[in-house]
Write an enzyme that holds these catalytic residues in place. Structure first.
Site, PDB file in Angstrom:
ATOM      1  N   LYS A 173       0.831  -1.211   0.000  1.00  0.00           N
ATOM      2  CA  LYS A 173       0.000   0.000   0.000  1.00  0.00           C
ATOM      3  C   LYS A 173       0.862   1.256   0.000  1.00  0.00           C
ATOM      4  CE  LYS A 173      -4.243  -1.779   2.030  1.00  0.00           C
ATOM      5  NZ  LYS A 173      -5.078  -1.829   3.213  1.00  0.00           N
ATOM      6  N   LYS A 222      -8.945 -12.193  -8.188  1.00  0.00           N
ATOM      7  CA  LYS A 222      -9.900 -12.389  -7.101  1.00  0.00           C
ATOM      8  C   LYS A 222     -11.066 -11.399  -7.261  1.00  0.00           C
ATOM      9  CE  LYS A 222      -9.745 -12.377  -2.099  1.00  0.00           C
ATOM     10  NZ  LYS A 222      -8.957 -12.115  -0.919  1.00  0.00           N
ATOM     11  N   LYS A 276     -14.335  -5.331  -5.649  1.00  0.00           N
ATOM     12  CA  LYS A 276     -15.099  -4.172  -6.118  1.00  0.00           C
ATOM     13  C   LYS A 276     -14.251  -3.258  -7.000  1.00  0.00           C
ATOM     14  CE  LYS A 276     -18.858  -3.527  -3.274  1.00  0.00           C
ATOM     15  NZ  LYS A 276     -19.264  -3.416  -1.942  1.00  0.00           N
TER      16      LYS A 276
END
Ligand code: SF4
Length: 326
Positions: free
Chosen positions: A111, A193, A196
């Site tokens: 991240k 995977k 959203k």
């Protein structure tokens, strides 16, 4: 009865990947364990966000969880920020956690590499996770095998705190993974995977027409170019969705029909759609009922938070006493 804790980000309504991968299992576990399920909104603010959107996503998540089968009479369902002790204990754990340990966490590295300026909250995220679990002195955390290592830091913090502040008697348990049959659900693009952010999801509460519109073009075995080409079900995401939604006899039939080119992919998807409907229609009906009575949902979440707080404040009382805090 052993106590379990699990958290989920307020990412809005659930998709079938979240449902099959975690929440369906939680609905079973609530009957076997003293269960705490938490919508972790403090975790969600470590990245830029819009406050109104976060509020809406939290409500949608609560509604989805209840519709998917979490029963406030069987488990404690609550929103993390309604129990401020989570952050209080996280601060305490921050004082025990080596910086290097946090910087080595794979999720942080991934991240942080995308951010120009990295907030400290992103680095300390796993410490808050440890606090989430240990605040309730949960012994077990339902996880899939791929997540076992995430628990290690919580176990280490527990060991460290006990050795320093409660050497005579173990206060925090070392939370163990409760290995559960979680599924890694691929998106309809068959590439990654279900997520959203990738736009490859089927929402748990999506209407059947829209689900069918998504299933029709969904990726299947690329070797089945013509209707008469035999396929290999194991490489096809539709087959794996059958395994999640269809009865075993149907799954077997799908495999045979695929290998022998007995039917085309659209036939196969129609059967899958029917199987999904059998499971999802009652969930949608429950969601409609819950949405029609928002006061009840609010009351259930408040009762969950109240129960969680009663245990959290007990833990914090002991922790402070042992640490010489007032
Ligand atoms: S028949 Fe079914 S399992 Fe086989 S490739 Fe087509 S969609 Fe996939």
């Amino acid at each position: 009865m052993s106590r379990i804790f699990s958290g989920i980000q307020p990412s809005g309504a659930l998709h079938i990947g979240n449902y099959l991968g975690a929440v369906k299992n939680w609905a079973d576990l609530q009957h076997k364990y003293e269960s705490f399920f938490c919508i972790v909104d403090y975790h969600a603010i470590t990245v830029p966000y819009d406050p109104d959107d976060l509020r809406a996503r939290t409500t949608d998540m609560a509604l989805s969880l209840l519709a998917a089968g979490l029963d406030p009479a069987k488990c404690t369902l609550f929103v993390q920020s309604a129990v401020p002790e989570h952050t209080e204990l996280a601060w305490i754990f921050n004082t025990l956690t080596p910086l290097g340990e946090l910087e080595r966490q794979t999720q942080f590295k991934e991240k942080a590499s995308k951010e120009e300026s990295v907030p400290a909250g992103l680095l300390n995220y796993p410490v808050l996770q440890a606090a989430d679990i240990l605040l309730y002195r949960a012994e077990l955390v339902p996880v899939g095998e791929d997540q076992v290592q995430h628990l290690e830091l919580s176990r280490e913090i527990s060991r460290k705190w006990n050795a320093r502040f409660s050497p005579a008697k173990v206060f925090f348990p070392e939370p163990k993974p409760l290995l559960t049959p979680t599924r890694r659900v691929m998106g309809l693009d068959g590439q990654a995977k279900m997520s959203k952010s990738l736009g490859n999801t089927v929402e748990l509460l999506e209407d059947p027409v829209s689900i069918w519109e998504k299933l029709k073009p969904a990726v299947t075995d690329p070797k089945r170019v013509r209707r008469t080409d035999p396929g290999t079900p194991e490489v096809c995401n539709i087959y794996h969705l059958h395994k999640a939604f269809s009865p075993p006899a149907t799954v077997e039939h799908v495999a045979v029909q695929c290998r022998t080119a007995g039917w085309g992919c659209i036939d196969c998807k129609k059967v899958l759609h029917e199987s999904m409907e059998r499971e999802l229609a009652p969930i949608r009906a429950r969601a409609k009922e819950i949405a029609g009575n928002p006061a009840k949902m609010k009351k259930d979440l408040a009762a969950g938070a109240e129960h969680a707080r009663s245990i959290a404040s007990e833990t914090m009382g002991e922790v402070k006493k042992k640490m010489g805090l007032t």
